[in-house]
Design an enzyme around this catalytic site. Structure first.
Site, PDB file in Angstrom:
ATOM      1  N   ASN A  80     -13.270  -6.234 -11.383  1.00 45.50           N
ATOM      2  CA  ASN A  80     -13.042  -4.908 -10.812  1.00 45.50           C
ATOM      3  C   ASN A  80     -12.664  -3.921 -11.915  1.00 45.50           C
ATOM      4  O   ASN A  80     -11.555  -3.952 -12.437  1.00 45.50           O
ATOM      5  CB  ASN A  80     -11.913  -5.014  -9.769  1.00 45.50           C
ATOM      6  CG  ASN A  80     -11.691  -3.716  -9.032  1.00 45.50           C
ATOM      7  OD1 ASN A  80     -11.942  -2.646  -9.566  1.00 45.50           O
ATOM      8  ND2 ASN A  80     -11.208  -3.815  -7.819  1.00 45.50           N
ATOM      9  N   ASP A 120      -4.213 -10.552  -8.208  1.00 40.23           N
ATOM     10  CA  ASP A 120      -4.712 -10.444  -6.853  1.00 40.23           C
ATOM     11  C   ASP A 120      -3.810  -9.459  -6.138  1.00 40.23           C
ATOM     12  O   ASP A 120      -2.591  -9.464  -6.335  1.00 40.23           O
ATOM     13  CB  ASP A 120      -4.683 -11.814  -6.149  1.00 40.23           C
ATOM     14  CG  ASP A 120      -5.633 -11.829  -4.960  1.00 40.23           C
ATOM     15  OD1 ASP A 120      -6.824 -11.508  -5.150  1.00 40.23           O
ATOM     16  OD2 ASP A 120      -5.203 -12.154  -3.839  1.00 40.23           O
ATOM     17  N   LYS A 152       0.160   7.448  -9.990  1.00 42.50           N
ATOM     18  CA  LYS A 152       0.047   6.205  -9.211  1.00 42.50           C
ATOM     19  C   LYS A 152       0.661   5.037  -9.995  1.00 42.50           C
ATOM     20  O   LYS A 152       1.432   4.251  -9.452  1.00 42.50           O
ATOM     21  CB  LYS A 152      -1.424   5.918  -8.865  1.00 42.50           C
ATOM     22  CG  LYS A 152      -1.601   4.631  -8.079  1.00 42.50           C
ATOM     23  CD  LYS A 152      -3.062   4.259  -7.798  1.00 42.50           C
ATOM     24  CE  LYS A 152      -3.145   2.851  -7.230  1.00 42.50           C
ATOM     25  NZ  LYS A 152      -4.510   2.327  -7.104  1.00 42.50           N
ATOM     26  N   HIS A 184       2.249  -0.926  -7.077  1.00 41.01           N
ATOM     27  CA  HIS A 184       2.323  -2.380  -7.152  1.00 41.01           C
ATOM     28  C   HIS A 184       1.767  -2.887  -8.494  1.00 41.01           C
ATOM     29  O   HIS A 184       2.411  -3.653  -9.188  1.00 41.01           O
ATOM     30  CB  HIS A 184       1.501  -2.936  -5.979  1.00 41.01           C
ATOM     31  CG  HIS A 184       0.192  -2.212  -5.759  1.00 41.01           C
ATOM     32  ND1 HIS A 184       0.156  -0.884  -5.417  1.00 41.01           N
ATOM     33  CD2 HIS A 184      -1.099  -2.581  -5.918  1.00 41.01           C
ATOM     34  CE1 HIS A 184      -1.098  -0.486  -5.339  1.00 41.01           C
ATOM     35  NE2 HIS A 184      -1.890  -1.493  -5.650  1.00 41.01           N
ATOM     36  N   ARG A 185       0.555  -2.413  -8.861  1.00 38.70           N
ATOM     37  CA  ARG A 185      -0.060  -2.888 -10.108  1.00 38.70           C
ATOM     38  C   ARG A 185       0.736  -2.401 -11.325  1.00 38.70           C
ATOM     39  O   ARG A 185       0.944  -3.146 -12.271  1.00 38.70           O
ATOM     40  CB  ARG A 185      -1.513  -2.407 -10.205  1.00 38.70           C
ATOM     41  CG  ARG A 185      -2.265  -2.942 -11.436  1.00 38.70           C
ATOM     42  CD  ARG A 185      -3.764  -2.737 -11.344  1.00 38.70           C
ATOM     43  NE  ARG A 185      -4.299  -3.416 -10.182  1.00 38.70           N
ATOM     44  CZ  ARG A 185      -4.563  -2.811  -9.012  1.00 38.70           C
ATOM     45  NH1 ARG A 185      -4.392  -1.512  -8.882  1.00 38.70           N
ATOM     46  NH2 ARG A 185      -4.983  -3.489  -7.974  1.00 38.70           N
TER      47      ARG A 185
HETATM   48  P1  ITT Z   1     -11.051  -9.343  -8.764  1.00 41.17           P
HETATM   49  O1  ITT Z   1     -12.311  -9.533  -9.544  1.00 41.17           O
HETATM   50  O2  ITT Z   1      -9.858  -9.060  -9.649  1.00 41.17           O
HETATM   51  O3  ITT Z   1     -10.793 -10.409  -7.742  1.00 41.17           O
HETATM   52  P2  ITT Z   1     -11.399  -7.630  -6.441  1.00 41.17           P
HETATM   53  O4  ITT Z   1     -11.894  -6.230  -6.302  1.00 41.17           O
HETATM   54  O5  ITT Z   1     -12.142  -8.739  -5.762  1.00 41.17           O
HETATM   55  O6  ITT Z   1     -11.258  -7.939  -8.000  1.00 41.17           O
HETATM   56  P3  ITT Z   1      -9.029  -8.402  -4.936  1.00 41.17           P
HETATM   57  O7  ITT Z   1      -9.622  -9.706  -4.562  1.00 41.17           O
HETATM   58  O8  ITT Z   1      -7.652  -8.396  -5.507  1.00 41.17           O
HETATM   59  O9  ITT Z   1      -9.897  -7.607  -5.998  1.00 41.17           O
HETATM   60  O10 ITT Z   1      -9.155  -7.474  -3.664  1.00 41.17           O
HETATM   61  C1  ITT Z   1      -8.197  -6.597  -3.396  1.00 41.17           C
HETATM   62  C2  ITT Z   1      -8.587  -5.627  -2.325  1.00 41.17           C
HETATM   63  O11 ITT Z   1      -7.546  -4.691  -2.294  1.00 41.17           O
HETATM   64  C3  ITT Z   1      -9.859  -4.825  -2.563  1.00 41.17           C
HETATM   65  O12 ITT Z   1     -10.397  -4.440  -1.323  1.00 41.17           O
HETATM   66  C4  ITT Z   1      -9.365  -3.602  -3.301  1.00 41.17           C
HETATM   67  O13 ITT Z   1     -10.173  -2.473  -3.086  1.00 41.17           O
HETATM   68  C5  ITT Z   1      -8.000  -3.412  -2.683  1.00 41.17           C
HETATM   69  N1  ITT Z   1      -7.050  -2.906  -3.684  1.00 41.17           N
HETATM   70  C6  ITT Z   1      -6.579  -3.588  -4.766  1.00 41.17           C
HETATM   71  N2  ITT Z   1      -5.756  -2.807  -5.475  1.00 41.17           N
HETATM   72  C7  ITT Z   1      -5.714  -1.613  -4.844  1.00 41.17           C
HETATM   73  C8  ITT Z   1      -5.068  -0.407  -5.105  1.00 41.17           C
HETATM   74  O14 ITT Z   1      -4.299  -0.232  -6.174  1.00 41.17           O
HETATM   75  N3  ITT Z   1      -5.239   0.609  -4.253  1.00 41.17           N
HETATM   76  C9  ITT Z   1      -6.023   0.468  -3.168  1.00 41.17           C
HETATM   77  N4  ITT Z   1      -6.699  -0.633  -2.855  1.00 41.17           N
HETATM   78  C10 ITT Z   1      -6.548  -1.681  -3.677  1.00 41.17           C
END
Ligand code: ITT
Length: 192
Positions: A10, A69, A172, A177-178
Site C-alpha cells: 500500500n 496492519d 493526520k 494510529h499509524r
Molecule cells: P498491506 O499491503 O500493508 O496489507 P493493505 O492496504 O492491504 O496493505 P490492510 O490490510 O492493513 O492494508 O487494510 C487496512 C484497511 O484499512 C484498508 O481498507 C485501508 O484502506 C484502511 N486503512 C488503513 N489505514 C488507514 C488510514 O490511516 N486511514 C483510513 N483508512 C485506512
C-alpha cells in the site's frame, strides 16, 4: 541499521511512514525487493496479520523488515470491521463501498464511537517486536474531505470537527494510529 523493508503493497502507508522515519534509514517497499505476490493475511487478529506479513517477508526474502496492519473498530458494531476492514464490503476492497457499508450499519445508532488501530511488527535478525497505535474518534454521517486514503473521509478524530481526509498529511500523522505506531518504532530503532 540502515536498510529496512516496509512489507506493504500500500503506497499510502509508505508515504505516511516515510514522513516520520529518519532520513538516514533507507526504507524499501515490497516491489523494490521483487516481492509482487500477495502476502498472506489470514490471521483473526490485527497483531497476527502484522506478524504474518513480516514473517513471510523475513523468511522468503531474508531481509530485516516491518509490516503493519490497520483495522477500523466501530464500538456499536462490536469492533467491526476489525481484521476485515479492507474487505468489509467484499473482495473488491472498494473504499467507497466500504465507507457506505459502515455508514449504513450505523443508521439509527446514537453511538458513533470508533477507533483505528495499527500494529507494526518488526523483525530484526529473527527477533520480533510489535508497536501499537490507536486513534479514537467517531464515524461521520457522510464523507467529508478528499485527502488521505481508505476510510479517512468518514473518520473524525476525537477533539476535532474535521475528518482525517480534511487534514494535511502532517496534521493526520500528528494524531493518527499509524503516526503513533511509527513514532514508537522510530524510538525503538534509535536504541539499537
Ligand atoms: P498491506 O499491503 O500493508 O496489507 P493493505 O492496504 O492491504 O496493505 P490492510 O490490510 O492493513 O492494508 O487494510 C487496512 C484497511 O484499512 C484498508 O481498507 C485501508 O484502506 C484502511 N486503512 C488503513 N489505514 C488507514 C488510514 O490511516 N486511514 C483510513 N483508512 C485506512
Amino acid at each position: 541499521m540502515k536498510n529496512l523493508v516496509f512489507a506493504t503493497s500500500n503506497p499510502n502507508k509508505i508515504k505516511e511512514a516515510n514522513d516520520l522515519l529518519p532520513t538516514a534509514l533507507e526504507v524499501k517497499g515490497l516491489k523494490d525487493i521483487g516481492c509482487t505476490e500477495e502476502v498472506p493475511e489470514t490471521s483473526p487478529t490485527i497483531q497476527g496479520n502484522a506478524l504474518q506479513k513480516a514473517r513471510y517477508v523475513f523468511e522468503n526474502y531474508k531481509v530485516n523488515c516491518f509490516s503493519e496492519d490497520t483495522g477500523l473498530e466501530i464500538d456499536a458494531l462490536d469492533g467491526e470491521p476489525g481484521v476485515y476492514t479492507a474487505r468489509y464490503a467484499g473482495e473488491a476492497r472498494d473504499k467507497e463501498a466500504n465507507m457506505a457499508k459502515a455508514i449504513a450499519n450505523l443508521e439509527g445508532k446514537s453511538d458513533r464511537g470508533a477507533q483505528f488501530r495499527t500494529v507494526i511488527a518488526l523483525i530484526i535478525d529473527g527477533k520480533e517486536y510489535t508497536f501499537e497505535g490507536i486513534a479514537r474518534g467517531t464515524i461521520a454521517h457522510q464523507k467529508q474531505g478528499t485527502e488521505g486514503f481508505g476510510y479517512d473521509p468518514i473518520f473524525i478524530p476525537a477533539g476535532y470537527k474535521t475528518s482525517f481526509a480534511q487534514m494535511t498529511q502532517a496534521e493526520k500523522n500528528e494524531i493518527s494510529h499509524r503516526g503513533q505506531a511509527v513514532r514508537k518504532l522510530v524510538a525503538f530503532l534509535d536504541t539499537l
